[in-house]
Every structure is written in C-alpha cells, then in structure tokens.
Scaffold this motif. Structure first.
Motif, PDB file in Angstrom:
ATOM      1  N   TRP A   1       0.731  -1.283   0.190  1.00  0.00           N
ATOM      2  CA  TRP A   1       0.055  -0.118   0.008  1.00  0.00           C
ATOM      3  C   TRP A   1       0.967   1.179   0.084  1.00  0.00           C
ATOM      4  O   TRP A   1       0.469   2.520  -0.918  1.00  0.00           O
ATOM      5  CB  TRP A   1      -0.881  -0.007   1.202  1.00  0.00           C
ATOM      6  CG  TRP A   1      -1.726   1.296   1.281  1.00  0.00           C
ATOM      7  CD1 TRP A   1      -3.015   1.335   0.783  1.00  0.00           C
ATOM      8  CD2 TRP A   1      -1.370   2.421   2.128  1.00  0.00           C
ATOM      9  NE1 TRP A   1      -3.707   2.650   1.147  1.00  0.00           N
ATOM     10  CE2 TRP A   1      -2.485   3.290   1.852  1.00  0.00           C
ATOM     11  CE3 TRP A   1      -0.290   2.913   2.951  1.00  0.00           C
ATOM     12  CZ2 TRP A   1      -2.632   4.413   2.574  1.00  0.00           C
ATOM     13  CZ3 TRP A   1      -0.254   3.921   3.318  1.00  0.00           C
ATOM     14  CH2 TRP A   1      -1.415   5.035   3.400  1.00  0.00           C
ATOM     15  N   TRP A   2       1.985   1.405   0.908  1.00  0.00           N
ATOM     16  CA  TRP A   2       2.742   2.516   0.922  1.00  0.00           C
ATOM     17  C   TRP A   2       3.380   2.777  -0.489  1.00  0.00           C
ATOM     18  O   TRP A   2       3.824   3.728  -0.782  1.00  0.00           O
ATOM     19  CB  TRP A   2       3.860   2.392   2.165  1.00  0.00           C
ATOM     20  CG  TRP A   2       4.626   3.402   2.130  1.00  0.00           C
ATOM     21  CD1 TRP A   2       4.790   4.622   2.691  1.00  0.00           C
ATOM     22  CD2 TRP A   2       6.119   3.212   1.505  1.00  0.00           C
ATOM     23  NE1 TRP A   2       5.847   5.075   2.323  1.00  0.00           N
ATOM     24  CE2 TRP A   2       6.629   4.530   1.707  1.00  0.00           C
ATOM     25  CE3 TRP A   2       6.915   2.393   0.738  1.00  0.00           C
ATOM     26  CZ2 TRP A   2       8.132   4.782   1.324  1.00  0.00           C
ATOM     27  CZ3 TRP A   2       8.246   2.528   0.411  1.00  0.00           C
ATOM     28  CH2 TRP A   2       8.619   3.740   0.772  1.00  0.00           C
ATOM     29  N   ARG A   3       3.778   1.445  -1.059  1.00  0.00           N
ATOM     30  CA  ARG A   3       4.731   1.740  -1.997  1.00  0.00           C
ATOM     31  C   ARG A   3       3.767   2.197  -3.491  1.00  0.00           C
ATOM     32  O   ARG A   3       4.436   2.970  -4.230  1.00  0.00           O
ATOM     33  CB  ARG A   3       5.326   0.117  -2.892  1.00  0.00           C
ATOM     34  CG  ARG A   3       6.154   0.281  -3.880  1.00  0.00           C
ATOM     35  CD  ARG A   3       7.403   0.916  -3.499  1.00  0.00           C
ATOM     36  NE  ARG A   3       7.567   1.976  -4.375  1.00  0.00           N
ATOM     37  CZ  ARG A   3       8.644   2.887  -4.586  1.00  0.00           C
ATOM     38  NH1 ARG A   3       9.722   2.459  -3.737  1.00  0.00           N
ATOM     39  NH2 ARG A   3       8.593   4.061  -5.243  1.00  0.00           N
ATOM     40  N   MET A   4       2.660   1.739  -3.490  1.00  0.00           N
ATOM     41  CA  MET A   4       1.737   2.282  -4.466  1.00  0.00           C
ATOM     42  C   MET A   4       1.397   3.570  -4.402  1.00  0.00           C
ATOM     43  O   MET A   4       1.247   4.427  -5.196  1.00  0.00           O
ATOM     44  CB  MET A   4       0.266   1.278  -4.508  1.00  0.00           C
ATOM     45  CG  MET A   4       0.606  -0.248  -5.032  1.00  0.00           C
ATOM     46  SD  MET A   4      -0.434  -0.992  -5.008  1.00  0.00           S
ATOM     47  CE  MET A   4      -1.749  -0.598  -6.348  1.00  0.00           C
ATOM     48  N   LEU A   5       1.267   4.087  -3.119  1.00  0.00           N
ATOM     49  CA  LEU A   5       1.096   5.367  -2.599  1.00  0.00           C
ATOM     50  C   LEU A   5       2.129   6.530  -2.982  1.00  0.00           C
ATOM     51  O   LEU A   5       1.883   7.496  -3.660  1.00  0.00           O
ATOM     52  CB  LEU A   5       0.521   5.558  -1.345  1.00  0.00           C
ATOM     53  CG  LEU A   5       0.507   7.000  -0.392  1.00  0.00           C
ATOM     54  CD1 LEU A   5      -0.522   7.718  -1.310  1.00  0.00           C
ATOM     55  CD2 LEU A   5       0.181   7.045   0.829  1.00  0.00           C
ATOM     56  N   LYS A   6       3.119   5.745  -2.754  1.00  0.00           N
ATOM     57  CA  LYS A   6       4.560   6.526  -3.106  1.00  0.00           C
ATOM     58  C   LYS A   6       4.456   6.667  -4.797  1.00  0.00           C
ATOM     59  O   LYS A   6       5.236   7.666  -5.093  1.00  0.00           O
ATOM     60  CB  LYS A   6       5.803   5.922  -2.573  1.00  0.00           C
ATOM     61  CG  LYS A   6       7.033   6.674  -2.614  1.00  0.00           C
ATOM     62  CD  LYS A   6       8.183   6.029  -1.867  1.00  0.00           C
ATOM     63  CE  LYS A   6       9.681   6.508  -1.950  1.00  0.00           C
ATOM     64  NZ  LYS A   6       9.982   6.724  -3.464  1.00  0.00           N
ATOM     65  N   ASP A   7       4.320   5.656  -5.177  1.00  0.00           N
ATOM     66  CA  ASP A   7       4.491   5.771  -7.051  1.00  0.00           C
ATOM     67  C   ASP A   7       3.506   6.517  -7.335  1.00  0.00           C
ATOM     68  O   ASP A   7       3.959   7.451  -8.386  1.00  0.00           O
ATOM     69  CB  ASP A   7       4.321   4.186  -7.341  1.00  0.00           C
ATOM     70  CG  ASP A   7       5.335   3.409  -7.119  1.00  0.00           C
ATOM     71  OD1 ASP A   7       6.524   3.993  -6.722  1.00  0.00           O
ATOM     72  OD2 ASP A   7       5.389   2.265  -7.418  1.00  0.00           O
ATOM     73  N   SER A   8       2.424   6.818  -6.835  1.00  0.00           N
ATOM     74  CA  SER A   8       1.248   7.701  -7.501  1.00  0.00           C
ATOM     75  C   SER A   8       1.670   9.035  -7.218  1.00  0.00           C
ATOM     76  O   SER A   8       1.421   9.803  -7.981  1.00  0.00           O
ATOM     77  CB  SER A   8      -0.131   7.428  -6.688  1.00  0.00           C
ATOM     78  OG  SER A   8      -1.204   8.025  -7.215  1.00  0.00           O
ATOM     79  N   VAL A   9       2.253   9.347  -6.056  1.00  0.00           N
ATOM     80  CA  VAL A   9       2.955  10.722  -5.709  1.00  0.00           C
ATOM     81  C   VAL A   9       4.005  11.063  -6.691  1.00  0.00           C
ATOM     82  O   VAL A   9       3.970  12.278  -7.240  1.00  0.00           O
ATOM     83  CB  VAL A   9       3.205  10.956  -4.049  1.00  0.00           C
ATOM     84  CG1 VAL A   9       4.058  12.082  -4.022  1.00  0.00           C
ATOM     85  CG2 VAL A   9       1.946  10.629  -3.187  1.00  0.00           C
ATOM     86  N   GLU A  10       4.661  10.243  -6.884  1.00  0.00           N
ATOM     87  CA  GLU A  10       6.119  10.521  -7.866  1.00  0.00           C
ATOM     88  C   GLU A  10       5.456  10.770  -9.058  1.00  0.00           C
ATOM     89  O   GLU A  10       6.070  11.406 -10.021  1.00  0.00           O
ATOM     90  CB  GLU A  10       6.946   9.413  -7.411  1.00  0.00           C
ATOM     91  CG  GLU A  10       7.821   9.502  -6.196  1.00  0.00           C
ATOM     92  CD  GLU A  10       8.577   8.263  -6.220  1.00  0.00           C
ATOM     93  OE1 GLU A  10       8.559   7.328  -6.953  1.00  0.00           O
ATOM     94  OE2 GLU A  10       9.408   8.342  -5.132  1.00  0.00           O
ATOM     95  N   LYS A  11       4.495   9.871  -9.432  1.00  0.00           N
ATOM     96  CA  LYS A  11       3.987  10.221 -10.826  1.00  0.00           C
ATOM     97  C   LYS A  11       3.362  11.608 -11.032  1.00  0.00           C
ATOM     98  O   LYS A  11       3.733  12.212 -12.130  1.00  0.00           O
ATOM     99  CB  LYS A  11       2.843   9.159 -11.269  1.00  0.00           C
ATOM    100  CG  LYS A  11       3.558   7.743 -11.499  1.00  0.00           C
ATOM    101  CD  LYS A  11       2.360   6.814 -11.423  1.00  0.00           C
ATOM    102  CE  LYS A  11       2.666   5.139 -11.883  1.00  0.00           C
ATOM    103  NZ  LYS A  11       1.628   4.639 -12.053  1.00  0.00           N
ATOM    104  N   GLN A  12       2.804  12.205 -10.075  1.00  0.00           N
ATOM    105  CA  GLN A  12       2.340  13.389 -10.190  1.00  0.00           C
ATOM    106  C   GLN A  12       3.235  14.377 -10.122  1.00  0.00           C
ATOM    107  O   GLN A  12       3.346  15.278 -10.856  1.00  0.00           O
ATOM    108  CB  GLN A  12       1.043  13.546  -9.081  1.00  0.00           C
ATOM    109  CG  GLN A  12      -0.351  12.684  -9.192  1.00  0.00           C
ATOM    110  CD  GLN A  12      -1.020  13.245  -8.107  1.00  0.00           C
ATOM    111  OE1 GLN A  12      -1.077  14.187  -7.440  1.00  0.00           O
ATOM    112  NE2 GLN A  12      -2.159  12.524  -7.836  1.00  0.00           N
TER     113      GLN A  12
END
Length: 324
Positions: free
Chosen positions: A257-268
């Motif tokens: 969950w944390w990794r997917m959240l981090k990836d989403s933020v970095e994509k933005q």
C-alpha cells in the motif's frame, strides 16, 4: 504524500489492506497457538488414588486426559497367568515387566459364547532385572494401586531370540485377552504398590501413594512399576515458522500500500519519469495533477487518466504509455 493518502480512494485501499493484515495476524496467532496445543503437563489430581472403574471403561480405549491416572482395585491374581514383557526400564536399567491377569472382586460379568467370565485387568505387577527373577504370584485377595497407561504398540511375540515362550514383545491387551481367554479392559494398570487383604494402602494426606510404597515380594531385582506422568513441553517448529510467515505477509501488504501510494505521488510530481512524453507538460494548480497538450486531438489531457474512459474533468481523456 499525506494529503494523497487521506483521499477517499487511498483511504478505501488502506481499509482493505488493514482487513487483510487483521486476517493475517489472526492466522499467525492461530498457528502460534497450534505450536503449543499438544503440550502435556503433569496434573497433580491424577496422582490421587481413585477407583479403577472411574478411569477404566469396558469396551472403550483409554482417553488421553485419563492416561497416567492412579487407581486402585481389589481382587486376586490368576496363578500361572504371568508373562514377561521385554525391553522395559527401571531408571536406566533394562529388564522386563511381569504382566499378570488380575480379576477384580467387583468386576463386570461378560457373557461369552458358552460361558461367562469376569472382565479382568492386565496388571504390570513388577519390574524384574532378568527372566530368572520372576516373583511368585501373590495368593489371596490383594489390593493393587498404580497408574493406568495405554496399550503398547503390537510387537510380534515369542520371537525374541533366546527369551522363551513366556516372553512377549509388548503389552497389548488384545493379544493378552487371546492368551488368557478372558475379556480385558483396554489399558494397563502398573502396580506401584499392593497389599494383602486386611491391610490398607499407604497413602499421604492428599490421597497419593507414599514414595516408599512397594509390592509383595519386592527385592533388589524385583521392583514396583512406577512410571511418571507423561509430559511434553516441546514446540512444533513448523507451526512457528508458519506463524512468522503470516506476519511477513501482513508486513508485505502494508508495504505494498505504501509503495503504490509513493509511486502515485511521484507520478504526479514528475510524470516524465513514468510516461513516454517528450513534449512540454503543465501542472494543474487546483488538483496538483500534471497534464499535456495532444496536438493530434488538439486537447489537453491528464497523464494519469485511463484511456477510453470519460472523466468529469474538462481537459479530456488520455493515458500516455508507460516507459518501457
């Protein structure tokens, strides 16, 4: 990242992950409990002498919670019924059990095909060092007391080289019943002490057999049979491994969950690192999302939108390909 984590989408995802984590922790606890569920501890109540009929039941095996219970019975031994059972120890000394047919005075009467008989008890009435030390069968009415133990695994009898026909490989009541031609209780009474008629068993104030109690005819090479209660404080290490494995799964779910959240933020924050787009892109200040201009469609599109799915945004719909 915290701002994105508090959006409904990511909170819902977190709730799902926490549900999985809870299930994994419960499975871990179950496996941990299973690792010690078969432990056996000594029960002081089993050391208190009780009537044999409370533990030994006709046509029923000895159940685990009744095993090693101390009982007493009054009756008589059948002369000439004794057999030796090889490979039994008193401490670290190897010898034999002397197993005899004992007929309780209040025994159950069983109707056989052509007659009736009293259900008897197989009593391990002594331990002897050698086959020459077998004591004479006690005569008259006897009161015997000791632990009730389960049958031993069947072992072929009369096959121990040089031991003789009266030596058996194990104490199995089914086999003894055939030898004696009488019905037996399906467990063994080990004689820690026995006294002739008219005498009382030597018991403590708590109702347990005194430490120095013995059997009739005991001497250096003929001793009472006094097994201890079976105890097992071991762990099942396989269950412990499974318990740790479920904890790892729980930790991995939270990490995912944390990794997917981090990836989403970095994509933005830097979409050029995740999407194939070489042109200029822009940031929507209101939502914090990045968008770009598509010269073919003459429209602006957000980078993180799904292709072919119309959204409520006014910029249009697009999903540039991820970089290989």
């Amino acid at each position: 990242m915290i701002k994105q984590a508090l959006t409904p989408r990511w909170l819902g995802f977190l709730a799902l992950v926490l549900a999985l984590v809870t299930a994994f922790v419960m499975l871990s606890a179950w496996q941990l409990n299973a690792s010690i569920s078969n432990r056996v501890y000594a029960d002081p109540d089993k050391d208190r002498v009780r009537a044999y009929t409370e533990v030994m039941k006709a046509n029923a095996p000895l159940i685990a919670r009744e095993s090693d219970t101390v009982v007493k019975a009054t009756g008589s031994y059948v002369p000439g019924s004794s057999y030796l059972v090889a490979n039994h120890y008193d401490g670290d000394q190897r010898g034999y059990w002397v197993v005899s047919q004992f007929v309780p005075e209040d025994g159950q009467q069983v109707e056989l095909a052509t007659s009736s008989a009293t259900r008897s008890i197989a009593v391990a009435r002594a331990w002897v060092a050698t086959a020459d030390d077998v004591p004479a069968d006690p005569v008259g009415k006897i009161t015997v007391a000791g632990r009730v133990v389960p049958n031993e695994a069947p072992v072929r009898s009369n096959s121990l080289e040089g031991e003789g026909e009266r030596v058996l490989g194990s104490v199995a009541t089914a086999y003894l019943s055939n030898l004696w031609q009488v019905p037996l209780y399906s467990s063994i009474l080990t004689a820690a002490t026995e006294v002739p008629q008219g005498e009382e068993l030597l018991l403590t104030d708590e109702g347990t057999i005194v430490a120095d109690a013995t059997i009739i005819g005991a001497h250096e090479n003929v001793r009472p049979v006094k097994p201890h209660q079976v105890e097992d404080a071991s762990f099942n290490w396989l269950n412990i491994f499974y318990s740790l494995e479920w904890i790892v799964f729980a930790g991995f779910a939270l990490y995912l969950w944390w990794r997917m959240l981090k990836d989403s933020v970095e994509k933005q924050e830097d979409p050029a690192q995740y999407f194939e787009y070489d042109g200029e892109y822009f940031k929507d200040e209101e939502s914090g999302r990045y968008y770009y201009w598509d010269p073919a469609d003459q429209k602006y599109y957000f980078f993180d939108e799904v292709p072919g799915v119309t959204t409520s945004t006014s910029l249009g719909v697009s999903n540039p390909h991820y970089r290989a």
